[in-house]
Design an enzyme around this catalytic site. Structure first.
Site, PDB file in Angstrom:
ATOM      1  N   CYS A   1       0.844  -1.200   0.000  1.00 46.55           N
ATOM      2  CA  CYS A   1       0.000   0.000   0.000  1.00 46.55           C
ATOM      3  C   CYS A   1       0.875   1.244   0.000  1.00 46.55           C
ATOM      4  O   CYS A   1       1.588   1.502   0.978  1.00 46.55           O
ATOM      5  CB  CYS A   1      -0.914   0.003   1.230  1.00 46.55           C
ATOM      6  SG  CYS A   1      -1.972   1.468   1.333  1.00 46.55           S
ATOM      7  N   PRO A   2       0.845   2.041  -1.068  1.00 46.83           N
ATOM      8  CA  PRO A   2       1.672   3.256  -1.102  1.00 46.83           C
ATOM      9  C   PRO A   2       1.241   4.293  -0.070  1.00 46.83           C
ATOM     10  O   PRO A   2       2.052   5.110   0.365  1.00 46.83           O
ATOM     11  CB  PRO A   2       1.475   3.780  -2.530  1.00 46.83           C
ATOM     12  CG  PRO A   2       0.186   3.197  -2.986  1.00 46.83           C
ATOM     13  CD  PRO A   2       0.088   1.855  -2.317  1.00 46.83           C
TER      14      PRO A   2
END
Length: 306
Positions: A158-159
């Site tokens: 997840c950025p």
């Protein structure tokens, strides 16, 4: 397939155990790895993480200074202000713990003969080696091209938290999505009350800001709240569903047949959140020790930072 010490390595790309530029210190254990602060130096991830914090701060600013402080109802302002800010602190704390917690990284370059011998494997037993990070790949582990490591029970990268969501930090990620969804819903409700109050009062003494500025700030907050509520609520539901089914997002997308014994739904929840149900399940500060964090900061590594 290579024969080694009575067991077999299965390696799709048939790489050597260690590349020339790789090294593995057999004296560094997984316990040692856990004693470091985990931080991924990914430009996109760091920008997204900073944006997340700025958006929460913006929401807090609008709620506090545009809607609550100018209100003539003292208890309305106090109750909603305390509630919103507490949820914001819990959300950002969950975000930090998700970002700075090792998601379950497999020691890099541990596929050595010495390490194999210590495992005391049975003759003919097949071992999977990741050709990208030269590590022994445990069951249900997947390689992340951004973290450049194999992650145990990797759900996804997840950025927005600049990290993988895996075995050791999934709990904090679930709390992060839950608290962001709650403050988004709270902000939308407050915006609805504020618009109604302003229209009824013909925008006189509605806010310390001018009516056009107030409207613009609240419209942006509504858009932000709606988008974040939709995204995090869906993600929260997906995470809970995955935990209850004992299946990661990668395993679901790849339609992998389970080779492990799946936990019952309640057992899956207890394994992720730890122990019997209690308020500790929703507390992102549980298990946090400042002294341990300071000690970790003294240790270094290529993918660790303070």
């Amino acid at each position: 397939t290579m024969q080694s010490s009575g067991h077999r390595f299965r390696d799709v790309e048939h790489h050597p155990l260690l590349a020339d530029n790789d090294s593995y210190d057999s004296s560094s254990s997984e316990a040692d790895m856990a004693e470091r602060v985990w931080f991924i130096r990914d430009g996109c991830g760091m920008v997204c993480a900073i944006m997340t914090w700025l958006l929460v701060v913006y929401a807090d600013f609008v709620v506090t200074f545009v809607m609550l402080l100018p209100s003539k109802d003292f208890w309305y302002s106090v109750i909603n202000g305390v509630l919103f800010n507490c949820l914001a602190v819990l959300a950002l704390s969950s975000h930090l713990r998700t970002m700075l917690t090792d998601p379950g990284a497999v020691p890099k370059g541990n596929a050595t003969k010495e390490y194999m011998d210590n495992l005391q494997l049975k003759p003919g037993e097949v071992i999977y080696k990741c050709p990208k990070c030269c590590s022994i790949k445990p069951e249900r582990a997947h390689h992340c091209s951004i973290c450049k490591r194999c992650i145990r029970k990797m759900d996804h990268h997840c950025p927005w938290v600049n990290n993988c969501v895996g075995e050791k930090n999934q709990r904090f990620f679930v709390l992060f999505t839950m608290y962001i969804a709650l403050i988004s819903a709270h902000a939308l409700v407050l915006c609805g009350f504020q618009f109604f109050s302003c229209v009824r009062g013909q925008w006189t003494e509605c806010s310390d800001f001018s009516p056009p500025v107030t409207v613009i700030l609240m419209i942006f907050l509504c858009l932000e709240g709606f988008l974040f509520l939709t995204f995090t609520a869906v993600m929260f539901g997906t995470q809970i569903h995955s935990i209850c089914n004992d299946e990661t997002e990668i395993e679901r997308l790849k339609s992998e047949k389970p080779t492990w014994e799946r936990r019952l739904r309640w057992e899956g929840m207890k394994s992720v959140f730890g122990g019997q149900p209690s308020l500790l399940w929703i507390n992102p500060f549980a298990g946090f020790r400042i002294r341990r964090l300071l000690l970790r900061g003294k240790k270094g590594g290529p993918e660790f930072s303070v």
